[in-house]
Write a protein that holds these residues in place. Structure first.
Motif, PDB file in Angstrom:
ATOM      1  N   SER A  92      36.563   2.366  25.369  1.00 57.76           N
ATOM      2  CA  SER A  92      37.062   3.311  24.279  1.00 57.76           C
ATOM      3  C   SER A  92      37.087   3.648  25.214  1.00 57.76           C
ATOM      4  O   SER A  92      37.984   5.108  23.869  1.00 57.76           O
ATOM      5  N   GLY A  93      36.816   4.101  26.896  1.00 60.74           N
ATOM      6  CA  GLY A  93      37.895   5.787  27.318  1.00 60.74           C
ATOM      7  C   GLY A  93      39.511   5.994  27.368  1.00 60.74           C
ATOM      8  O   GLY A  93      39.853   7.028  27.120  1.00 60.74           O
ATOM      9  N   LEU A 155      30.844 -11.604  23.701  1.00 60.26           N
ATOM     10  CA  LEU A 155      31.365 -10.282  23.045  1.00 60.26           C
ATOM     11  C   LEU A 155      31.926  -9.509  24.497  1.00 60.26           C
ATOM     12  O   LEU A 155      33.521  -8.510  24.399  1.00 60.26           O
ATOM     13  N   HIS A 156      32.191 -10.501  25.488  1.00 56.74           N
ATOM     14  CA  HIS A 156      32.499  -9.090  26.387  1.00 56.74           C
ATOM     15  C   HIS A 156      33.610 -10.130  26.462  1.00 56.74           C
ATOM     16  O   HIS A 156      34.984  -9.659  26.843  1.00 56.74           O
ATOM     17  N   GLY A 157      33.931 -11.009  26.242  1.00 50.44           N
ATOM     18  CA  GLY A 157      35.728 -11.915  26.060  1.00 50.44           C
ATOM     19  C   GLY A 157      36.013 -11.361  24.845  1.00 50.44           C
ATOM     20  O   GLY A 157      37.090 -10.980  25.178  1.00 50.44           O
ATOM     21  N   LEU A 158      35.329 -11.350  23.869  1.00 47.99           N
ATOM     22  CA  LEU A 158      36.722 -10.375  22.839  1.00 47.99           C
ATOM     23  C   LEU A 158      36.777  -8.910  22.756  1.00 47.99           C
ATOM     24  O   LEU A 158      38.008  -8.836  22.620  1.00 47.99           O
ATOM     25  N   VAL A 159      35.685  -7.828  23.398  1.00 48.24           N
ATOM     26  CA  VAL A 159      36.402  -6.520  24.133  1.00 48.24           C
ATOM     27  C   VAL A 159      37.694  -6.839  24.975  1.00 48.24           C
ATOM     28  O   VAL A 159      38.749  -5.851  25.234  1.00 48.24           O
ATOM     29  N   GLY A 160      37.399  -7.809  26.180  1.00 44.71           N
ATOM     30  CA  GLY A 160      38.934  -8.086  26.450  1.00 44.71           C
ATOM     31  C   GLY A 160      39.516  -8.465  26.366  1.00 44.71           C
ATOM     32  O   GLY A 160      41.001  -7.983  26.595  1.00 44.71           O
ATOM     33  N   GLY A 161      40.231  -9.511  25.351  1.00 39.59           N
ATOM     34  CA  GLY A 161      41.189  -9.817  24.172  1.00 39.59           C
ATOM     35  C   GLY A 161      41.473  -8.984  23.654  1.00 39.59           C
ATOM     36  O   GLY A 161      42.894  -8.998  23.966  1.00 39.59           O
ATOM     37  N   LEU A 174      42.253   2.515  20.553  1.00 36.81           N
ATOM     38  CA  LEU A 174      41.652   1.548  20.798  1.00 36.81           C
ATOM     39  C   LEU A 174      40.043   1.351  20.472  1.00 36.81           C
ATOM     40  O   LEU A 174      39.151   0.211  19.839  1.00 36.81           O
ATOM     41  N   ALA A 175      39.623   1.882  21.030  1.00 37.49           N
ATOM     42  CA  ALA A 175      37.989   2.947  20.103  1.00 37.49           C
ATOM     43  C   ALA A 175      37.323   1.592  18.992  1.00 37.49           C
ATOM     44  O   ALA A 175      36.359   0.883  18.823  1.00 37.49           O
TER      45      ALA A 175
END
Length: 191
Positions: A92-93, A155-161, A174-175
């Motif tokens: 998010s940064g 969830l980890h895969g989702l945010v990376g994608g 993006l955030a």
């Protein structure tokens, strides 16, 4: 007798992260040295090469990621919000699509080098472990979620994608995109 270090390795690694964010994977030791306020020789002496610098940066990033996730979760209003905020904390940064693409561009280097790939695996495992713990705490509010291990991986895969997709097709921040898409999954697990 060796001279004492007046510039910390952390300062050089922070400079490296800033240079990657600005310039992407094509960064040079000279750019890192200039940003850190040291000579190229100092960077080369401490880290050996660009690859050595990336390896040190990767080792540092593992602990920082977990710290960022914990800090984000601590400020959440409930256990499900803690999961969401921790999931999006690492990405998010990144302020704009170019910064996101520059950081994600280093992924090709990570995947090509066995040691960097292993460190990336450690990084991902640390993030998933943190999510798993938060998902256990939120289990009562997410009755339709898979097991915490599977949910953390999803969830980890989702945010990376999402981060990759957003760096190519940015709409809004993006955030905001991360929170919206993670909430879509979490809301499905609530019902």
């Amino acid at each position: 007798m060796a001279r004492p270090k007046t510039i910390s390795d952390e300062r050089i690694l922070d400079a490296c992260g800033a240079v990657i964010t600005a310039n992407g994977p094509g960064f040079t030791l000279a750019e890192v040295a200039e940003r850190a306020g040291v000579s190229v020789g100092t960077v080369a002496q401490r880290f050996g090469s660009k690859l050595g610098l990336l390896r040190a940066l990767s080792r540092q990033a593992i602990g920082q990621a977990v710290d960022e996730m914990r800090a984000a979760a601590e400020h959440a209003t409930d256990p499900v919000a803690a999961v969401r905020e921790a999931a999006v904390a690492a990405y998010s940064g990144l302020g704009d699509a170019e910064e996101a693409a520059n950081n994600l561009g280093v992924l090709a280097i990570d995947l090509a080098d066995p040691e960097l790939r292993a460190l990336l695996g450690d990084h991902y495992a640390a993030r998933e472990n943190e999510l798993r713990a938060l998902l256990r705490a939120a289990a009562g509010e997410l009755p339709h979620a898979p097991s915490p291990a599977v949910a953390a991986r999803v969830l980890h895969g989702l945010v990376g994608g999402i981060s990759m997709d957003w760096s190519v097709r940015p709409h809004g921040t993006l955030a905001d995109r991360l929170r919206q898409d993670v909430d879509a999954v979490l809301d499905g697990w609530r019902r």
